[in-house]
Design a protein around this motif. Structure first.
Motif, mmCIF file in Angstrom:
data_model
loop_
_atom_site.group_PDB
_atom_site.id
_atom_site.type_symbol
_atom_site.label_atom_id
_atom_site.label_comp_id
_atom_site.label_asym_id
_atom_site.label_seq_id
_atom_site.Cartn_x
_atom_site.Cartn_y
_atom_site.Cartn_z
ATOM 1 N N GLY A 468 0.796 -1.223 0.000
ATOM 2 C CA GLY A 468 0.000 0.000 0.000
ATOM 3 C C GLY A 468 0.821 1.262 0.000
ATOM 4 O O GLY A 468 0.431 2.280 0.600
ATOM 5 N N ALA A 469 1.977 1.234 -0.690
ATOM 6 C CA ALA A 469 2.912 2.362 -0.644
ATOM 7 C C ALA A 469 2.328 3.644 -1.223
ATOM 8 O O ALA A 469 2.773 4.741 -0.879
ATOM 9 C CB ALA A 469 4.195 1.993 -1.394
ATOM 10 N N ALA A 470 1.324 3.535 -2.092
ATOM 11 C CA ALA A 470 0.761 4.723 -2.731
ATOM 12 C C ALA A 470 -0.236 5.454 -1.823
ATOM 13 O O ALA A 470 -0.702 6.541 -2.183
ATOM 14 C CB ALA A 470 0.076 4.340 -4.045
ATOM 15 N N LEU A 471 -0.567 4.887 -0.672
ATOM 16 C CA LEU A 471 -1.543 5.490 0.222
ATOM 17 C C LEU A 471 -0.861 5.984 1.489
ATOM 18 O O LEU A 471 0.171 5.446 1.911
ATOM 19 C CB LEU A 471 -2.626 4.469 0.595
ATOM 20 C CG LEU A 471 -3.401 3.809 -0.542
ATOM 21 C CD1 LEU A 471 -4.419 2.834 0.022
ATOM 22 C CD2 LEU A 471 -4.088 4.845 -1.418
ATOM 23 N N SER A 472 -1.467 6.996 2.108
ATOM 24 C CA SER A 472 -0.988 7.437 3.417
ATOM 25 C C SER A 472 -1.427 6.411 4.470
ATOM 26 O O SER A 472 -2.252 5.532 4.195
ATOM 27 C CB SER A 472 -1.564 8.810 3.750
ATOM 28 O OG SER A 472 -2.967 8.713 3.957
ATOM 29 N N ALA A 473 -0.888 6.543 5.680
ATOM 30 C CA ALA A 473 -1.243 5.604 6.747
ATOM 31 C C ALA A 473 -2.735 5.666 7.055
ATOM 32 O O ALA A 473 -3.385 4.627 7.262
ATOM 33 C CB ALA A 473 -0.423 5.909 7.994
ATOM 34 N N GLY A 474 -3.296 6.901 7.085
ATOM 35 C CA GLY A 474 -4.726 7.036 7.347
ATOM 36 C C GLY A 474 -5.575 6.450 6.239
ATOM 37 O O GLY A 474 -6.581 5.778 6.493
ATOM 38 N N GLN A 475 -5.173 6.693 4.970
ATOM 39 C CA GLN A 475 -5.920 6.118 3.841
ATOM 40 C C GLN A 475 -5.870 4.598 3.860
ATOM 41 O O GLN A 475 -6.877 3.923 3.643
ATOM 42 C CB GLN A 475 -5.352 6.652 2.524
ATOM 43 C CG GLN A 475 -5.649 8.112 2.249
ATOM 44 C CD GLN A 475 -4.969 8.600 0.977
ATOM 45 O OE1 GLN A 475 -3.825 8.250 0.696
ATOM 46 N NE2 GLN A 475 -5.678 9.419 0.216
ATOM 47 N N ALA A 476 -4.688 4.055 4.133
ATOM 48 C CA ALA A 476 -4.548 2.597 4.179
ATOM 49 C C ALA A 476 -5.430 2.010 5.274
ATOM 50 O O ALA A 476 -6.060 0.958 5.096
ATOM 51 C CB ALA A 476 -3.090 2.218 4.404
ATOM 52 N N GLN A 477 -5.502 2.685 6.425
ATOM 53 C CA GLN A 477 -6.316 2.170 7.525
ATOM 54 C C GLN A 477 -7.803 2.206 7.179
ATOM 55 O O GLN A 477 -8.551 1.272 7.518
ATOM 56 C CB GLN A 477 -6.049 2.987 8.789
ATOM 57 C CG GLN A 477 -6.597 2.341 10.053
ATOM 58 C CD GLN A 477 -5.955 2.894 11.301
ATOM 59 O OE1 GLN A 477 -5.707 4.093 11.404
ATOM 60 N NE2 GLN A 477 -5.689 2.036 12.281
ATOM 61 N N ARG A 478 -8.228 3.216 6.452
ATOM 62 C CA ARG A 478 -9.645 3.305 6.084
ATOM 63 C C ARG A 478 -9.998 2.293 5.006
ATOM 64 O O ARG A 478 -11.100 1.719 5.015
ATOM 65 C CB ARG A 478 -9.974 4.725 5.643
ATOM 66 C CG ARG A 478 -9.809 5.748 6.762
ATOM 67 C CD ARG A 478 -10.170 7.153 6.333
ATOM 68 N NE ARG A 478 -11.600 7.305 6.115
ATOM 69 C CZ ARG A 478 -12.187 8.446 5.755
ATOM 70 N NH1 ARG A 478 -11.443 9.535 5.587
ATOM 71 N NH2 ARG A 478 -13.485 8.508 5.579
ATOM 72 N N VAL A 479 -9.075 2.048 4.065
ATOM 73 C CA VAL A 479 -9.309 1.001 3.059
ATOM 74 C C VAL A 479 -9.346 -0.367 3.741
ATOM 75 O O VAL A 479 -10.170 -1.236 3.413
ATOM 76 C CB VAL A 479 -8.218 1.035 1.971
ATOM 77 C CG1 VAL A 479 -8.302 -0.196 1.069
ATOM 78 C CG2 VAL A 479 -8.351 2.298 1.123
ATOM 79 N N ALA A 480 -8.465 -0.575 4.728
ATOM 80 C CA ALA A 480 -8.469 -1.842 5.468
ATOM 81 C C ALA A 480 -9.758 -1.997 6.269
ATOM 82 O O ALA A 480 -10.250 -3.124 6.447
ATOM 83 C CB ALA A 480 -7.259 -1.899 6.389
ATOM 84 N N LEU A 481 -10.327 -0.895 6.748
ATOM 85 C CA LEU A 481 -11.615 -0.969 7.442
ATOM 86 C C LEU A 481 -12.707 -1.407 6.470
ATOM 87 O O LEU A 481 -13.558 -2.239 6.815
ATOM 88 C CB LEU A 481 -11.957 0.397 8.054
ATOM 89 C CG LEU A 481 -13.344 0.518 8.705
ATOM 90 C CD1 LEU A 481 -13.485 -0.463 9.858
ATOM 91 C CD2 LEU A 481 -13.588 1.959 9.185
ATOM 92 N N ALA A 482 -12.682 -0.863 5.249
ATOM 93 C CA ALA A 482 -13.649 -1.294 4.236
ATOM 94 C C ALA A 482 -13.467 -2.782 3.931
ATOM 95 O O ALA A 482 -14.445 -3.508 3.721
ATOM 96 C CB ALA A 482 -13.476 -0.459 2.961
#
Length: 581
Positions: A468-482
């Protein structure tokens, strides 16, 4: 062959036995190839004993044509044999690669960090590469050594004895190679694994190394590890290479010795000139497989060690039987006196935790760092097996479900979020090839991340890169929540889901927890911040691995606050009427 009762069959052996017909074909071709190897010596014998004395050009042409045809046939058979051996290696890989990958995934969950990483995959590559190389051909040709020696004895006893002495020396050299190369090869393999692990760890933590000035120190550690690996590899190469060079010199010496013995016999009129050349060619051919085996002994030792490691690993992690398919869980989660130890350890880190949640409940798990919160939720989703006790869904223990089936009913957001190379949509749908777009979008909307995704360059088709290098930590966490909410799982476990979220993300998380509970899901949230438990109705307090309190959120919070509240000053009225505290 019937299996012996009580004895576990080797999966590697079974995979190799499945190629039995191919090995039989290789054996038949080896027989024909070795018979065709006689072409050169018989051709020279006929040229020296028939063509030259008779000076017959037609005989020479006929022999040349016949020899050429036989050489072509030998080349074709040799080519086919090599391709069959290559396909045997490929077949072995195809039969076992899924099992090996499964062990790579399962091993850290059983022994923790004390595992061999990707070594099982490298071991399978070693076995496949050896089977597809020239090493097996040498072993198929070795049984023909007595046949060539017998022909040498048929030419003359002296020629046979000379070839036999050379064969004994080279076979002895092969045995010496086996004993001397075993330990260096094993050492080189271990050093290579340690070097590769250091490189992989440094790559994963590149930002930390650069930011904190650790790159130079890790480079020195890498250089030391690489130097030890090179030294170990050099020792293994020196043993196999040195003995291979000795074998080559001995084979050439033997060929010259056979020529000398043949010349001596011709001088004393005990043999013809053709026998000199034919005997020399045959003796060299007889010992060529030994020479080839020594040359490839390093690869053979590496493949054998890989074979033993894979056998041991697959035996210790047998393939999981498919349990009876149970009904979809829909009513409750029960935790019955669960105690946990970390994989590969003996220390109990969670002890005797018991609680029950009904459909629609939301549980917040709180407690100081190191209290066992993350360990507990790993047991709830079946990642860790309880040391004692059981975790049940609708009364069925988690080990009664296969991981693939249980995974469809579980949503899990770990503390350390890591996404996989692929698109955003693929990560949300857990790489389900049959996922419907509507289901993916519904999960994203429930996690409050739909608007963020459609603003990306390619929307849901945006490639996020490795980890997930293209995403920020917050974006990655929200995608992982989805991803955790995808396809409406019954049990949703979120371990510190708001550690990288802003205010908007916190609000989206609370809405997602409440929406999941409204549809009948059970939600477990581990949190250090109060906003993380806004959407739950139950609370569990852990300390030092033990359950301190469990019950309705307001009740438990009141108990916790009462414990930590400062004591109320006691007023004492003095005799003079002055209040003192």
């Amino acid at each position: 062959m019937a299996a012996v009762p009580g004895v576990r069959r080797s999966e590697l052996g079974d995979a190799l036995r499945a190629c039995r017909n191919a090995f039989i074909g290789v054996g038949i071709m080896s027989c024909m190839i070795n018979l065709l190897y006689l072409t050169g010596s018989l051709f020279m014998l006929e040229v020296y004993d028939r063509v030259l004395p008779s000076r017959s050009v037609p005989t020479l042409v006929g022999l040349a044509i016949l020899a050429g045809g036989l050489y072509v046939a030998q080349g074709v058979l040799d080519l086919i044999r090599g391709r069959i051996l290559g396909r045997i290696g490929t077949s072995l890989d195809e039969a076992l690669n899924a099992r090996v990958f499964d062990t790579i995934v399962r091993l850290p969950l059983m022994v923790g960090s004390r595992n061999e990483g990707l070594q099982p995959l490298r071991d399978l590559d070693n076995v496949r590469s050896f089977l597809g190389g020239l090493g097996p051909s040498a072993f198929f040709d070795l049984p023909w050594l007595p046949f060539y020696l017998a022909i040498c004895f048929a030419f003359h006893v002296m020629i046979g004895l000379t070839a036999l002495v050379g064969a004994i020396i080279l076979v002895s050299l092969t045995v010496v190679t086996e004993f001397l190369s075993r330990a260096p090869a094993r050492e080189a393999m271990g050093l290579a694994a340690r070097r590769n692990d250091l490189a992989a760890t440094s790559r994963r933590n590149a930002e930390v190394l650069v930011a904190m000035g650790m790159a130079g120190r890790l480079t020195r550690r890498w250089s030391e590890a690489n130097e030890k690996y090179l030294e170990g590899n050099q020792r293994a190469s020196d043993v196999s290479g040195g003995l291979g060079a000795i074998a080559k010199v001995l084979r050439m010496t033997l060929q010259s010795a056979v020529l000398a013995v043949g010349a001596y016999l011709v001088i004393h009129q005990e043999a013809t000139a053709g026998i000199i050349i034919a005997g020399s060619i045959l003796s060299a051919r007889a010992l060529a497989p030994v020479d080839l085996a020594i040359a490839h002994w390093k690869g053979f030792v590496a493949a054998r060690q890989s074979w033993h490691r894979l056998n041991k690993l697959l035996g210790s992690l047998p393939a999981r039987a498919t349990p009876t398919l149970l009904q979809n869980p829909s009513s409750r989660l029960s935790v019955e006196a669960v105690s946990l130890v970390a994989p590969g350890d003996q220390k109990i880190i969670v002890q005797d935790v018991t609680f029950t949640l009904q459909a629609g409940n939301g549980l917040g798990v709180i407690g100081p760092s190191g209290s066992g919160k993350s360990s507990l939720v790993r047991a709830l989703v079946g990642v860790w097996q309880p040391f004692r006790g059981k975790v049940r869904l609708d009364g069925a223990a988690l080990d009664q479900w296969s991981s693939d089936v249980l995974g469809r009913h579980v949503g899990y957001l770990p503390q350390d979020v890591e996404l996989f190379a692929g698109s955003v949509a693929q990560n949300i749908c857990r790489f389900d090839p049959d996922a419907a777009s509507a289901t993916i979008i519904a999960a994203a909307k429930e996690a409050g991340v739909h608007e963020m995704i459609i603003k990306m360059r390619d929307g849901y088709d945006t490639q996020i890169g490795e980890q997930g290098a293209a995403l920020s930590a917050g974006q990655a966490q929200r995608v992982a929540l989805a991803r955790a909410l995808y396809d409406d799982p019954f049990l949703i476990v979120l371990d510190e889901p708001n550690s990288n979220l802003d205010t908007e993300g916190d609000e989206a998380l609370t809405r997602a927890v409440r929406a999941a509970r409204e549809r009948g899901a059970i939600v477990v949230v581990v949190a250090h911040r109060p906003i993380g438990i806004e959407g739950v109705d139950q609370l569990l307090v852990l300390k030092d691995g033990r359950m301190q309190a469990f019950g309705p959120k307001e009740t438990v919070l009141g108990q916790v606050l009462q414990r930590v509240a400062p004591p109320t000053p006691i007023k004492i009225v003095s005799e003079g009427g002055v209040a003192k505290s």
